[in-house]
Write a protein that holds these residues in place. Structure first.
Motif, PDB file in Angstrom:
ATOM      1  N   SER A 222     -21.935   3.685 -14.630  1.00 38.90           N
ATOM      2  CA  SER A 222     -22.783   2.979 -13.451  1.00 38.90           C
ATOM      3  C   SER A 222     -22.310   4.189 -12.560  1.00 38.90           C
ATOM      4  O   SER A 222     -21.358   4.486 -11.816  1.00 38.90           O
ATOM      5  N   ALA A 223     -23.133   3.426 -11.153  1.00 37.52           N
ATOM      6  CA  ALA A 223     -23.242   3.756 -10.308  1.00 37.52           C
ATOM      7  C   ALA A 223     -22.331   3.767  -9.555  1.00 37.52           C
ATOM      8  O   ALA A 223     -21.656   1.957  -9.272  1.00 37.52           O
ATOM      9  N   ALA A 224     -21.326   4.856  -8.331  1.00 38.07           N
ATOM     10  CA  ALA A 224     -20.050   4.408  -7.521  1.00 38.07           C
ATOM     11  C   ALA A 224     -20.620   4.364  -6.307  1.00 38.07           C
ATOM     12  O   ALA A 224     -20.010   5.119  -5.678  1.00 38.07           O
ATOM     13  N   SER A 225     -21.712   3.170  -6.180  1.00 36.84           N
ATOM     14  CA  SER A 225     -21.788   3.596  -4.392  1.00 36.84           C
ATOM     15  C   SER A 225     -21.452   1.798  -4.566  1.00 36.84           C
ATOM     16  O   SER A 225     -22.162   0.973  -3.088  1.00 36.84           O
ATOM     17  N   GLY A 226     -21.418   1.033  -5.089  1.00 42.63           N
ATOM     18  CA  GLY A 226     -21.020  -0.413  -4.878  1.00 42.63           C
ATOM     19  C   GLY A 226     -19.581  -0.749  -5.627  1.00 42.63           C
ATOM     20  O   GLY A 226     -18.484   0.295  -5.240  1.00 42.63           O
ATOM     21  N   PRO A 227     -19.646  -2.124  -5.377  1.00 43.12           N
ATOM     22  CA  PRO A 227     -18.451  -2.648  -5.812  1.00 43.12           C
ATOM     23  C   PRO A 227     -17.398  -1.450  -7.073  1.00 43.12           C
ATOM     24  O   PRO A 227     -17.527  -1.185  -8.048  1.00 43.12           O
ATOM     25  N   LEU A 228     -16.335  -1.114  -6.693  1.00 40.31           N
ATOM     26  CA  LEU A 228     -15.708  -0.119  -8.120  1.00 40.31           C
ATOM     27  C   LEU A 228     -14.148  -1.317  -8.646  1.00 40.31           C
ATOM     28  O   LEU A 228     -14.532  -0.776  -9.768  1.00 40.31           O
ATOM     29  N   VAL A 229     -13.356  -1.541  -8.053  1.00 40.21           N
ATOM     30  CA  VAL A 229     -13.027  -2.397  -8.457  1.00 40.21           C
ATOM     31  C   VAL A 229     -12.283  -3.052  -7.594  1.00 40.21           C
ATOM     32  O   VAL A 229     -11.844  -2.991  -6.705  1.00 40.21           O
ATOM     33  N   THR A 230     -11.374  -4.666  -8.467  1.00 41.51           N
ATOM     34  CA  THR A 230     -10.653  -5.097  -7.406  1.00 41.51           C
ATOM     35  C   THR A 230      -8.675  -4.826  -8.157  1.00 41.51           C
ATOM     36  O   THR A 230      -8.808  -4.776  -9.067  1.00 41.51           O
ATOM     37  N   LEU A 231      -8.032  -4.529  -6.550  1.00 42.65           N
ATOM     38  CA  LEU A 231      -6.798  -4.899  -6.560  1.00 42.65           C
ATOM     39  C   LEU A 231      -5.925  -5.592  -6.199  1.00 42.65           C
ATOM     40  O   LEU A 231      -6.532  -6.654  -4.870  1.00 42.65           O
ATOM     41  N   ALA A 232      -5.664  -7.047  -7.231  1.00 37.66           N
ATOM     42  CA  ALA A 232      -4.615  -8.085  -6.677  1.00 37.66           C
ATOM     43  C   ALA A 232      -3.253  -7.459  -7.007  1.00 37.66           C
ATOM     44  O   ALA A 232      -2.768  -6.816  -7.726  1.00 37.66           O
ATOM     45  N   PRO A 233      -2.738  -8.311  -5.838  1.00 36.19           N
ATOM     46  CA  PRO A 233      -1.423  -7.745  -5.622  1.00 36.19           C
ATOM     47  C   PRO A 233      -0.679  -8.087  -6.832  1.00 36.19           C
ATOM     48  O   PRO A 233      -0.137  -9.371  -7.177  1.00 36.19           O
ATOM     49  N   ARG A 234       1.288  -7.441  -6.684  1.00 43.99           N
ATOM     50  CA  ARG A 234       1.903  -7.939  -7.533  1.00 43.99           C
ATOM     51  C   ARG A 234       2.939  -7.336  -6.819  1.00 43.99           C
ATOM     52  O   ARG A 234       3.442  -6.277  -6.650  1.00 43.99           O
ATOM     53  N   THR A 235       3.559  -8.478  -6.397  1.00 43.98           N
ATOM     54  CA  THR A 235       4.992  -8.015  -5.672  1.00 43.98           C
ATOM     55  C   THR A 235       6.399  -7.835  -6.869  1.00 43.98           C
ATOM     56  O   THR A 235       7.475  -6.801  -5.985  1.00 43.98           O
ATOM     57  N   SER A 236       6.539  -7.800  -7.434  1.00 38.45           N
ATOM     58  CA  SER A 236       6.922  -7.163  -8.819  1.00 38.45           C
ATOM     59  C   SER A 236       6.912  -6.446  -9.932  1.00 38.45           C
ATOM     60  O   SER A 236       6.498  -6.963 -10.189  1.00 38.45           O
ATOM     61  N   VAL A 237       7.235  -4.653 -10.185  1.00 41.38           N
ATOM     62  CA  VAL A 237       7.196  -4.240 -10.880  1.00 41.38           C
ATOM     63  C   VAL A 237       8.164  -3.006 -11.387  1.00 41.38           C
ATOM     64  O   VAL A 237       8.912  -2.825 -11.400  1.00 41.38           O
ATOM     65  N   VAL A 238       8.348  -3.641 -12.789  1.00 42.90           N
ATOM     66  CA  VAL A 238       8.682  -2.160 -13.587  1.00 42.90           C
ATOM     67  C   VAL A 238       8.547  -1.196 -14.321  1.00 42.90           C
ATOM     68  O   VAL A 238       7.332  -2.086 -15.800  1.00 42.90           O
ATOM     69  N   ASP A 239       8.563   0.346 -14.574  1.00 43.92           N
ATOM     70  CA  ASP A 239       8.544   0.548 -15.613  1.00 43.92           C
ATOM     71  C   ASP A 239       9.110   1.037 -16.061  1.00 43.92           C
ATOM     72  O   ASP A 239      10.158   1.554 -16.229  1.00 43.92           O
ATOM     73  N   VAL A 240       8.362   0.751 -17.527  1.00 45.34           N
ATOM     74  CA  VAL A 240       9.366   0.808 -19.078  1.00 45.34           C
ATOM     75  C   VAL A 240       8.885   1.599 -19.663  1.00 45.34           C
ATOM     76  O   VAL A 240       8.224   2.547 -20.265  1.00 45.34           O
TER      77      VAL A 240
END
Length: 476
Positions: A222-240
């Motif tokens: 798609s064309a990248a001139s409109g909404p690209l992505v929505t980022l919803a906050p996550r206040t706790s993250v763990v990488d495994v």
């Protein structure tokens, strides 16, 4: 009424508004003649003495010939240790999702919905050029190069320094794009696989408030001139990560709720198992050091987490220490904006109180003090964001309502303060406050006071106008 007030009206309760004011003025002038002669022409209004009488007289159903006496009592001047409480306006919620817009071109790849991204992650590619996640609240709106100045330059420098691209600390984190800034940008560009020009285009990054989950990604092609992505906050993250080299199997699907004993994946026949108890994980590590063979790897995951995103596919070959999946949780948090000069009032881990809309309180702890200054308009004071976590949010979730709240932090402390009840304060129309001190003979003297710290219904008197053991008038 006090004795003096009754004498001023010859024992009769005044019933006319103007008579009440005249009587009070007479009383206060007589009180102030020895201590506050400058009050001769002014009116001093005590909380109980005037307001309650006048409110009664102004009632529609008040008889023309009756009024209620105001009940007064006394309280002792005391010594206490005080702690100042500072109140801050804030908002309780789960964080506002931020929708970002592409800067033109074609979307050639994009992260799947539910993917957890942090600062420095590539969330998409446009025309095969990576789009990286940065932390901040102002999108890049122009190309930036050496000589440019502005808040966007500050945000760029802050993010790249946090990602480790200024190892020798040669960059001044400010709003000026210098040659050292350009060198830092080139190191970053080489790392993400683009030409190291030292110039940053507006579409090179998207902004998030912190670790976030991808939602509503644009379609590849798609064309990248409109909404690209929505980022919803996550206040706790763990990488495994993987415990050893090997093939990944039994990957827990995205969205899996994690409980004690949940198997997250298996690598080289070693299950990686979630535990909510850090002590259990520590004991497991001790056992592992004692035994050459590793039977299981325990990973501490906070309660309430779920599998957020997978970094590898089932059957992938991974190396020990390499990322396999990320767990995440959206937690209740309080956000507030404070002046830059007030930011040092907060520190990571600081305990605070959160007063909810129903005036109940829950415990909170400061988890972030932003290093990104909000842009200003006109003569506004520069501000930064502070994030407070709700402690024990599992228990509080059912009782809290998203919206405006008050954060109460601890300010200065005063040991051995001379205090009077706040109800004893009399507001002086010329400005300032006084208290009504009861003398040994039962008369009352109006005494001007200078105020210090307020704490739990009392206030510090700093000018020595009253001493411990004296008695002051208060409403009953």
């Amino acid at each position: 009424m006090t004795t003096t007030q009754r004498e001023a009206t010859n024992g009769r309760v005044p019933t006319d508004r103007h008579e009440v004011l005249a009587a009070l003025a007479t009383v206060e002038r007589s009180r102030s003649s020895s201590r506050w002669p400058w009050l001769g022409a002014g009116l001093v209004v005590g909380f109980a003495a005037a307001v309650a009488i006048l409110a009664y007289l102004e009632r529609d159903d008040a008889p023309a010939t009756e009024a209620e006496e105001v009940a007064l009592s006394t309280a002792a001047v005391e010594t206490r240790d005080l702690t100042e409480e500072i109140e801050w306006s804030a908002t309780l919620g789960y964080g506002d999702p931020a929708t970002t817009t592409g800067a033109g071109g074609t979307v050639t790849s994009i992260a799947d919905a539910g993917t957890i991204v942090v600062r420095g992650d590539v969330v998409a590619t446009i025309d095969a050029n990576p789009v990286v996640v940065f932390y901040g609240d102002v999108p890049f709106w122009r190309s930036m190069g050496e000589g440019d100045e502005g808040n966007d330059v500050f945000l760029l420098e802050t993010n790249l320094a946090a990602l480790g691209y200024d190892p020798d600390q040669t960059v001044d984190i400010d709003e000026v794009f210098t040659a050292n800034t350009a060198a830092m940008v080139e190191r970053w560009q080489e790392d993400i696989g683009v030409e190291p020009t030292g110039v940053v285009d507006p579409g090179a990054a998207v902004m998030a408030t912190g670790p976030s989950a991808v939602s509503e990604p644009a379609a590849v092609g798609s064309a990248a001139s409109g909404p690209l992505v929505t980022l919803a906050p996550r206040t706790s993250v763990v990488d495994v990560v993987a415990a050893a080299d090997g093939v990944v199997s039994d990957l827990a699907p995205e969205g899996t709720a994690i409980e004690e004993g949940t198997v997250l994946f298996v690598v080289a026949d070693v299950p990686v198992v979630a535990t909510l108890d850090s002590a259990a994980a520590t004991a497991d590590e001790a056992d592992t050091e004692a035994d050459a063979a590793i039977d299981v790897m325990m990973v501490v995951v906070p309660a309430g987490h779920s599998v957020g995103s997978l970094h590898v596919e089932e059957g992938a070959l991974v190396t020990g220490g390499g990322p396999v999946l990320t767990t995440a949780r959206s937690e209740l948090q309080v956000s507030l904006t404070v002046d830059v000069a007030e930011a040092d009032e907060f520190s990571i881990g600081q305990a605070v109180l959160i007063e909810l809309a129903d005036e109940t309180t829950v415990d909170g702890a400061v988890v972030a003090v932003s290093d990104v200054i909000r842009p200003t308009t006109n003569q506004d004071t520069p501000t930064v964001d502070v994030i407070v976590a709700v402690v024990g949010a599992d228990d509080a979730d059912a009782d809290v309502v998203e919206g405006p709240v008050t954060v109460i932090s601890t300010g200065s402390e005063v040991l051995g303060a001379t205090v009077v009840p706040t109800r004893a304060l009399v507001s002086v129309i010329e400005g300032g406050f006084a208290v009504e001190v009861v003398n040994d003979d039962g008369t009352v003297t109006l005494t001007g006071v200078e105020l210090g710290v307020f704490d739990d219904g009392v206030v510090e008197v700093t000018n020595g106008a009253v001493v411990v053991g004296q008695t002051v008038v208060v409403p009953s």
